[in-house]
Design a protein around this motif. Structure first.
Motif, PDB file in Angstrom:
ATOM      1  N   GLN A  36     -14.067   0.639   7.034  1.00  0.00           N
ATOM      2  CA  GLN A  36     -14.990  -0.509   7.086  1.00  0.00           C
ATOM      3  C   GLN A  36     -15.417  -0.832   8.517  1.00  0.00           C
ATOM      4  OE1 GLN A  36     -14.025  -4.096   5.027  1.00  0.00           O
ATOM      5  NE2 GLN A  36     -13.684  -3.082   3.067  1.00  0.00           N
ATOM      6  N   ALA A  52     -17.881  -5.865  -0.017  1.00  0.00           N
ATOM      7  CA  ALA A  52     -17.235  -4.556   0.059  1.00  0.00           C
ATOM      8  C   ALA A  52     -16.559  -4.284  -1.276  1.00  0.00           C
ATOM      9  CB  ALA A  52     -16.204  -4.528   1.183  1.00  0.00           C
ATOM     10  N   PHE A  53     -16.430  -3.025  -1.590  1.00  0.00           N
ATOM     11  CA  PHE A  53     -15.707  -2.657  -2.816  1.00  0.00           C
ATOM     12  C   PHE A  53     -15.005  -1.333  -2.593  1.00  0.00           C
ATOM     13  CE2 PHE A  53     -20.107  -1.192  -3.169  1.00  0.00           C
ATOM     14  CZ  PHE A  53     -19.952   0.149  -3.448  1.00  0.00           C
ATOM     15  N   GLY A  54     -13.967  -1.098  -3.375  1.00  0.00           N
ATOM     16  CA  GLY A  54     -13.250   0.175  -3.309  1.00  0.00           C
ATOM     17  C   GLY A  54     -12.936   0.603  -4.729  1.00  0.00           C
ATOM     18  N   PHE A  57      -7.237  -9.823  -1.782  1.00  0.00           N
ATOM     19  CA  PHE A  57      -7.139  -8.806  -0.727  1.00  0.00           C
ATOM     20  C   PHE A  57      -7.276  -9.567   0.581  1.00  0.00           C
ATOM     21  CE2 PHE A  57      -9.231  -6.464  -4.225  1.00  0.00           C
ATOM     22  CZ  PHE A  57      -8.331  -5.424  -4.395  1.00  0.00           C
ATOM     23  N   SER A 103     -10.790   1.674   2.809  1.00  0.00           N
ATOM     24  CA  SER A 103     -11.182   0.501   3.607  1.00  0.00           C
ATOM     25  C   SER A 103     -10.911   0.722   5.097  1.00  0.00           C
ATOM     26  CB  SER A 103     -10.445  -0.753   3.127  1.00  0.00           C
ATOM     27  OG  SER A 103     -10.706  -0.990   1.772  1.00  0.00           O
ATOM     28  N   ARG A 105      -0.974   7.804  -1.366  1.00  0.00           N
ATOM     29  CA  ARG A 105       0.017   6.740  -1.551  1.00  0.00           C
ATOM     30  C   ARG A 105       1.342   7.320  -1.985  1.00  0.00           C
ATOM     31  NH1 ARG A 105      -3.425   1.620  -3.983  1.00  0.00           N
ATOM     32  NH2 ARG A 105      -5.125   1.913  -2.487  1.00  0.00           N
ATOM     33  N   TYR A 122       0.772  -1.240   0.000  1.00  0.00           N
ATOM     34  CA  TYR A 122       0.000   0.000   0.000  1.00  0.00           C
ATOM     35  C   TYR A 122       0.808   1.297   0.000  1.00  0.00           C
ATOM     36  CZ  TYR A 122      -4.363  -2.388  -0.180  1.00  0.00           C
ATOM     37  OH  TYR A 122      -5.416  -3.133  -0.625  1.00  0.00           O
ATOM     38  N   GLY A 131     -11.453  -2.955  -6.983  1.00  0.00           N
ATOM     39  CA  GLY A 131     -11.285  -4.181  -6.218  1.00  0.00           C
ATOM     40  C   GLY A 131     -12.520  -4.391  -5.356  1.00  0.00           C
ATOM     41  N   CYS A 132     -12.876  -5.646  -5.169  1.00  0.00           N
ATOM     42  CA  CYS A 132     -14.065  -5.915  -4.354  1.00  0.00           C
ATOM     43  C   CYS A 132     -14.056  -7.372  -3.900  1.00  0.00           C
ATOM     44  CB  CYS A 132     -15.332  -5.629  -5.166  1.00  0.00           C
ATOM     45  SG  CYS A 132     -15.452  -6.573  -6.684  1.00  0.00           S
ATOM     46  N   PHE A 166      -8.755  -8.713   3.156  1.00  0.00           N
ATOM     47  CA  PHE A 166     -10.009  -8.412   3.870  1.00  0.00           C
ATOM     48  C   PHE A 166     -11.252  -8.889   3.132  1.00  0.00           C
ATOM     49  CE2 PHE A 166      -9.919  -4.637   1.169  1.00  0.00           C
ATOM     50  CZ  PHE A 166      -8.549  -4.397   1.073  1.00  0.00           C
ATOM     51  N   HIS A 179      -6.165   3.683   1.598  1.00  0.00           N
ATOM     52  CA  HIS A 179      -7.426   3.269   0.969  1.00  0.00           C
ATOM     53  C   HIS A 179      -8.572   3.619   1.923  1.00  0.00           C
ATOM     54  CE1 HIS A 179      -6.984  -1.133   2.710  1.00  0.00           C
ATOM     55  NE2 HIS A 179      -6.783  -0.227   3.604  1.00  0.00           N
ATOM     56  N   GLN A 225     -11.209   7.637  -3.456  1.00  0.00           N
ATOM     57  CA  GLN A 225     -11.844   6.328  -3.613  1.00  0.00           C
ATOM     58  C   GLN A 225     -13.237   6.413  -3.029  1.00  0.00           C
ATOM     59  OE1 GLN A 225      -9.407   3.433  -1.482  1.00  0.00           O
ATOM     60  NE2 GLN A 225      -8.533   2.738  -3.408  1.00  0.00           N
ATOM     61  N   GLU A 279     -15.528   3.754  -0.964  1.00  0.00           N
ATOM     62  CA  GLU A 279     -15.632   2.433  -0.352  1.00  0.00           C
ATOM     63  C   GLU A 279     -17.116   2.101  -0.239  1.00  0.00           C
ATOM     64  OE1 GLU A 279     -12.836   1.076   0.480  1.00  0.00           O
ATOM     65  OE2 GLU A 279     -13.448  -0.723   1.566  1.00  0.00           O
TER      66      GLU A 279
HETATM   67  N1  PHE Z   1      -9.052  -1.187  -0.538  1.00  0.00           N
HETATM   68  C1  PHE Z   1      -8.744  -1.878  -1.773  1.00  0.00           C
HETATM   69  C2  PHE Z   1      -7.680  -1.070  -2.515  1.00  0.00           C
HETATM   70  O1  PHE Z   1      -7.589   0.100  -2.371  1.00  0.00           O
HETATM   71  C3  PHE Z   1      -9.974  -2.056  -2.623  1.00  0.00           C
HETATM   72  C4  PHE Z   1     -11.022  -2.927  -1.982  1.00  0.00           C
HETATM   73  C5  PHE Z   1     -11.991  -2.396  -1.164  1.00  0.00           C
HETATM   74  C6  PHE Z   1     -11.030  -4.286  -2.223  1.00  0.00           C
HETATM   75  C7  PHE Z   1     -12.955  -3.211  -0.577  1.00  0.00           C
HETATM   76  C8  PHE Z   1     -11.966  -5.092  -1.664  1.00  0.00           C
HETATM   77  C9  PHE Z   1     -12.933  -4.558  -0.846  1.00  0.00           C
HETATM   78  O2  PHE Z   1      -6.888  -1.620  -3.251  1.00  0.00           O
END
Ligand code: PHE
Length: 345
Positions: free
Chosen positions: A173, A313-315, A254, A170, A200, A148, A290-291, A256, A168, A214, A216
């Motif tokens: 969450q 979850a997704f980002g 991922f 996340s 980053r 990261y 990503g999710c 998580f 991120h 992002q 989330e």
């Molecule tokens: N946090 C991840 C990223 O930035 C994306 C992600 C979010 C993936 C939630 C899965 C669930 O790369």
């Protein structure tokens, strides 16, 4: 022969009209006067005349400076009557401010998810490693922590770890799950999006910024499955781009989410039809986000029983979404303060 009277009259007039009266002391005429002492017949008389001239100028400069200061701080008479009906001068369109394109698009993202029942939350710009990693099933020493490129600060948290700039969204969450956990007991879902800034430590180029946005998404309830994740994202993207899209889901990793996916959509511009398309480079597909299904350890960290509830979850990178929408070729434009770019929105 120097005429002191003439010079004095001329310089006093210039001082009285000047905004920077002290500069008059450096005029060539005055320097000539000073230099004249070398050839003066009676140096004492000449010296006295120079001194008289200088004092007259100094006094005039002081008067003029006081005048200028007074003009600068002239008090505003707030009790003076005013014409409340006087027309307000109209601004030209070019003088009117607009909201930043990212602000507009974030509002649009919140609005679309809002219509699907998602609440919206804000992230924070300094966070701790507990929320960045620990609650997301990256124990200390987990190799994926290095993926990261996280900015660390010199400040330490209660565990002695450096505070960080979140890499991120996340990081939110666990907080979102805890905040809305009571809804599960009431038979409702936890459904929230968190659009915000992330940071980053990356090399910058047309596709990479150190600061970007992002969104989330977190959804937890009984019986949530991956089909719901895919349908939600597809629906969101179709609303956002205003057209039918194809989506493609590839396995990913991922810590998580389990399983984890990388989500691609058919190019919102050419739909895969144009081999020369600048947006998808002719590939027809764009890897966008990503999710995955929320990992049981992530639910446990929020005191949610993974045997009873599941979630997705997704980002999603907002800059990417916006760049595709408007065909912006360089992500760095978005954080620049270039008016000719910003005024197009
Ligand atoms: N946090 C991840 C990223 O930035 C994306 C992600 C979010 C993936 C939630 C899965 C669930 O790369």
């Amino acid at each position: 022969m120097i005429d002191f009277q003439d010079i004095q009259t001329d310089l006093l007039a210039r001082i009285a009209a000047s905004d920077q009266p002290r500069t008059i002391l450096k005029t060539p005429e005055l320097r000539e006067v000073y230099a004249g002492i070398r050839n003066a017949e009676d140096k004492a008389v000449y010296g006295a005349q120079v001194n008289t001239l200088k004092s007259a100028l100094e006094a005039a400069i002081a008067t003029r400076e006081a005048e200028l200061t007074a003009a600068d701080i002239a008090p505003i008479d707030v009790t003076a009557p005013m014409d409340v009906n006087a027309p307000i001068p109209a601004l030209l369109p070019s003088e009117r401010g607009t909201t930043h394109p990212l602000t507009q698009e974030i509002a649009r993202v919140i609005e679309i998810f809002g219509r699907m029942g998602f609440a919206s939350e804000e992230s924070r710009e300094i966070d701790d490693q507990y929320h960045m990693f620990e609650t997301l099933n990256f124990p200390k020493g987990h190799p994926a922590r290095d993926d990261y490129d996280t900015f660390m600060t010199v400040e330490k948290d209660g565990d002695g770890d450096p505070l960080i700039a979140p890499a991120h969204t996340s990081t939110m969450q666990n907080r979102v799950m805890r905040k809305y956990r009571d809804q599960l007991e009431a038979g409702e879902a936890i459904a929230a999006v968190v659009p915000d800034r992330v940071f980053r430590n990356e090399d910058l180029d047309a596709r990479h910024e150190h600061t970007f946005y992002q969104v989330e998404g977190v959804y937890v309830a009984k019986g949530v499955h991956a089909g719901m994740l895919i349908a939600t994202l597809k629906e969101f993207l179709q609303e956002y781009y205003g057209r039918e899209l194809q989506v493609r889901v590839n396995p990913f990793y991922f810590p998580f989410t389990e399983p984890s996916f990388e989500f691609a959509l058919s190019c919102p511009f050419c739909g895969g039809e144009d081999p020369a398309c600048k947006v998808c480079s002719g590939e027809g597909w764009i890897e966008l986000l990503g999710c995955g299904m929320v990992h049981p350890n992530v639910l446990r960290a929020a005191d949610i029983d993974p045997n009873e509830y599941t979630g997705f979850a997704f980002g999603c990178g907002i800059d990417r979404l916006v760049m595709m929408k408007y065909q912006i070729e360089d992500i760095r434009h978005l954080e620049s303060a270039k008016l000719d770019f910003l005024e197009q929105f």
